[in-house]
Write a protein that holds these residues in place. Structure first.
Motif, PDB file in Angstrom:
ATOM      1  N   ASP A  82       7.739  11.502 -11.246  1.00 35.85           N
ATOM      2  CA  ASP A  82       7.964  10.745 -10.129  1.00 35.85           C
ATOM      3  C   ASP A  82       6.717   9.875 -10.060  1.00 35.85           C
ATOM      4  N   ILE A  83       6.766   8.716  -9.916  1.00 38.90           N
ATOM      5  CA  ILE A  83       5.635   7.487  -9.703  1.00 38.90           C
ATOM      6  C   ILE A  83       5.752   6.674  -8.512  1.00 38.90           C
ATOM      7  N   ASP A  84       4.524   6.221  -7.889  1.00 37.95           N
ATOM      8  CA  ASP A  84       4.779   5.465  -6.779  1.00 37.95           C
ATOM      9  C   ASP A  84       5.451   4.103  -6.800  1.00 37.95           C
ATOM     10  N   ALA A  85       5.328   3.412  -7.953  1.00 29.36           N
ATOM     11  CA  ALA A  85       6.052   2.148  -8.112  1.00 29.36           C
ATOM     12  C   ALA A  85       6.225   1.849  -9.750  1.00 29.36           C
ATOM     13  N   ILE A  86       7.211   1.006  -9.808  1.00 26.87           N
ATOM     14  CA  ILE A  86       7.393   0.330 -11.008  1.00 26.87           C
ATOM     15  C   ILE A  86       7.986  -1.093 -10.965  1.00 26.87           C
ATOM     16  N   ASP A  87       7.460  -1.668 -12.129  1.00 30.67           N
ATOM     17  CA  ASP A  87       7.919  -3.183 -12.145  1.00 30.67           C
ATOM     18  C   ASP A  87       9.132  -3.640 -13.372  1.00 30.67           C
ATOM     19  N   VAL A  88       9.958  -2.859 -13.362  1.00 35.27           N
ATOM     20  CA  VAL A  88      10.927  -2.928 -14.557  1.00 35.27           C
ATOM     21  C   VAL A  88      12.365  -2.651 -13.869  1.00 35.27           C
ATOM     22  N   LEU A  89      13.369  -3.057 -14.654  1.00 37.61           N
ATOM     23  CA  LEU A  89      14.741  -2.807 -14.358  1.00 37.61           C
ATOM     24  C   LEU A  89      15.129  -1.446 -14.634  1.00 37.61           C
ATOM     25  N   ASP A  90      16.082  -0.991 -13.790  1.00 37.24           N
ATOM     26  CA  ASP A  90      16.678   0.242 -14.019  1.00 37.24           C
ATOM     27  C   ASP A  90      17.195   0.475 -15.352  1.00 37.24           C
ATOM     28  N   GLY A  91      16.986   1.715 -15.974  1.00 41.98           N
ATOM     29  CA  GLY A  91      17.392   1.877 -17.296  1.00 41.98           C
ATOM     30  C   GLY A  91      16.621   1.488 -18.489  1.00 41.98           C
ATOM     31  N   THR A  92      15.466   1.072 -18.195  1.00 43.87           N
ATOM     32  CA  THR A  92      14.299   0.415 -19.034  1.00 43.87           C
ATOM     33  C   THR A  92      13.800   1.599 -19.857  1.00 43.87           C
ATOM     34  N   PRO A  93      13.795   1.401 -21.017  1.00 46.34           N
ATOM     35  CA  PRO A  93      13.245   2.646 -22.063  1.00 46.34           C
ATOM     36  C   PRO A  93      11.789   2.985 -22.054  1.00 46.34           C
ATOM     37  N   VAL A  94      11.396   4.034 -22.209  1.00 41.44           N
ATOM     38  CA  VAL A  94      10.025   4.379 -22.353  1.00 41.44           C
ATOM     39  C   VAL A  94       9.495   4.577 -23.657  1.00 41.44           C
ATOM     40  N   ILE A  95       8.355   4.042 -24.071  1.00 37.34           N
ATOM     41  CA  ILE A  95       7.762   4.340 -25.529  1.00 37.34           C
ATOM     42  C   ILE A  95       6.786   5.269 -25.282  1.00 37.34           C
ATOM     43  N   ASP A  96       5.980   5.223 -24.287  1.00 38.53           N
ATOM     44  CA  ASP A  96       4.859   6.411 -24.543  1.00 38.53           C
ATOM     45  C   ASP A  96       4.260   6.443 -23.013  1.00 38.53           C
ATOM     46  N   ILE A  97       3.790   7.618 -22.658  1.00 36.72           N
ATOM     47  CA  ILE A  97       2.565   7.722 -21.358  1.00 36.72           C
ATOM     48  C   ILE A  97       1.556   8.251 -21.830  1.00 36.72           C
ATOM     49  N   LYS A  98       0.454   7.843 -21.164  1.00 39.95           N
ATOM     50  CA  LYS A  98      -0.774   8.336 -21.487  1.00 39.95           C
ATOM     51  C   LYS A  98      -1.398   8.556 -19.959  1.00 39.95           C
ATOM     52  N   PRO A  99      -2.418   9.284 -19.964  1.00 37.78           N
ATOM     53  CA  PRO A  99      -3.293   9.545 -18.897  1.00 37.78           C
ATOM     54  C   PRO A  99      -4.217   8.451 -18.705  1.00 37.78           C
ATOM     55  N   TYR A 100      -4.269   7.979 -17.355  1.00 37.26           N
ATOM     56  CA  TYR A 100      -5.298   6.831 -17.108  1.00 37.26           C
ATOM     57  C   TYR A 100      -6.490   7.379 -16.809  1.00 37.26           C
ATOM     58  N   PHE A 101      -7.661   7.158 -17.433  1.00 34.65           N
ATOM     59  CA  PHE A 101      -8.984   7.420 -17.163  1.00 34.65           C
ATOM     60  C   PHE A 101      -9.960   6.200 -16.562  1.00 34.65           C
ATOM     61  N   ALA A 102     -10.253   6.285 -15.472  1.00 35.22           N
ATOM     62  CA  ALA A 102     -11.132   5.445 -14.406  1.00 35.22           C
ATOM     63  C   ALA A 102     -12.331   4.991 -15.386  1.00 35.22           C
ATOM     64  N   SER A 103     -12.920   6.079 -15.822  1.00 33.25           N
ATOM     65  CA  SER A 103     -14.195   5.910 -16.522  1.00 33.25           C
ATOM     66  C   SER A 103     -14.201   5.201 -17.911  1.00 33.25           C
ATOM     67  N   THR A 104     -13.071   5.104 -18.504  1.00 29.05           N
ATOM     68  CA  THR A 104     -12.943   4.163 -19.716  1.00 29.05           C
ATOM     69  C   THR A 104     -11.969   3.100 -19.673  1.00 29.05           C
ATOM     70  N   ASP A 105     -11.051   3.264 -18.707  1.00 30.40           N
ATOM     71  CA  ASP A 105     -10.001   2.136 -18.977  1.00 30.40           C
ATOM     72  C   ASP A 105     -10.299   1.278 -17.760  1.00 30.40           C
ATOM     73  N   ALA A 106     -11.093   1.289 -16.693  1.00 31.93           N
ATOM     74  CA  ALA A 106     -11.393   0.255 -15.904  1.00 31.93           C
ATOM     75  C   ALA A 106     -12.531  -0.611 -16.178  1.00 31.93           C
ATOM     76  N   PHE A 107     -12.496  -2.082 -15.958  1.00 35.37           N
ATOM     77  CA  PHE A 107     -13.604  -2.808 -16.319  1.00 35.37           C
ATOM     78  C   PHE A 107     -13.806  -3.723 -15.038  1.00 35.37           C
ATOM     79  N   ALA A 108     -14.547  -3.333 -14.318  1.00 34.46           N
ATOM     80  CA  ALA A 108     -14.865  -4.157 -13.000  1.00 34.46           C
ATOM     81  C   ALA A 108     -15.184  -5.533 -13.116  1.00 34.46           C
ATOM     82  N   GLU A 109     -15.954  -5.671 -14.253  1.00 35.13           N
ATOM     83  CA  GLU A 109     -16.496  -7.238 -14.595  1.00 35.13           C
ATOM     84  C   GLU A 109     -15.281  -8.123 -15.393  1.00 35.13           C
ATOM     85  N   ALA A 110     -14.409  -7.398 -15.400  1.00 31.15           N
ATOM     86  CA  ALA A 110     -13.054  -8.440 -16.441  1.00 31.15           C
ATOM     87  C   ALA A 110     -12.634  -9.489 -15.516  1.00 31.15           C
ATOM     88  N   THR A 111     -12.540 -10.677 -16.211  1.00 37.41           N
ATOM     89  CA  THR A 111     -12.063 -11.659 -15.542  1.00 37.41           C
ATOM     90  C   THR A 111     -11.109 -12.506 -16.317  1.00 37.41           C
TER      91      THR A 111
END
Length: 180
Positions: A132-161
């Motif tokens: 169960d997830i909080d939200a998604i922006d795809v149509l019902d029945g969309t296939p999943v290829i992969d799932i990975k944990p999100y790591f704020a320490s390495t995945d977030a870049f506050a300076e990205a523009t």
């Protein structure tokens, strides 16, 4: 399914008819309330604003891969946007003054229609493969290829523009969600 706008360019060969070289498999499906492109949110920020949760169901053979994922507060979901055009290489978004290459856009229309979604993990049941997830922006029945944990320490870049995009400084929501 997609109309061609002035300034757009198509590939000579549809990638869907080319010989496979990556042997990508679908590991499950996404259940969402969205059944048409018109009603589907355009990004995860808009999806979250609807307040509509979603469910991923992982196929039996891949469920052991979920072990330990319950430790993550957020997950990265890679999906296959199976209704998207694969031949459009230059697009003219409705909101843009000039055409843009697909690799500078988040549009689902691209040679390999891979969707990237960062969602809050609400609950996980390995036995049933239900995520169960909080939200998604795809149509019902969309296939999943992969799932990975999100790591704020390495995945977030506050300076990205992104030049030419009006985005507020910092982040306005869960990590990694601004503009997704």
């Amino acid at each position: 399914m997609f109309e061609t706008r002035n300034g757009e360019k198509l590939l000579e060969t549809d990638p869907a008819v080319m010989p496979p070289d990556g042997h990508v498999v679908f590991i499950g499906r996404i259940a969402s309330l969205w059944t048409t492109r018109e009603t589907c949110p355009k990004n995860m920020k808009a999806a979250r604003e609807t307040g509509q949760p979603a469910v991923l169901t992982i196929d039996q053979r891949y469920r052991n891969g979920l072990l330990g994922l319950e430790r993550a507060s957020h997950v990265i979901i890679l999906s296959w946007l199976h209704h998207a055009s694969r031949t459009l290489i230059v697009q003219k978004p409705r909101h843009a003054a000039e055409p843009k290459g697909v690799f500078s856009l988040r549009s689902p229309a691209r040679p390999n229609p891979v969707g990237l979604h960062i969602a809050k993990l609400v609950s996980l049941d390995i036995d049933t493969g239900r995520i169960d997830i909080d939200a998604i922006d795809v149509l019902d029945g969309t296939p999943v290829i992969d799932i990975k944990p999100y790591f704020a320490s390495t995945d977030a870049f506050a300076e990205a523009t992104m030049a030419g995009r009006d985005e507020p400084p910092g982040r306005d929501g869960p990590p990694g969600q601004n503009g997704q």
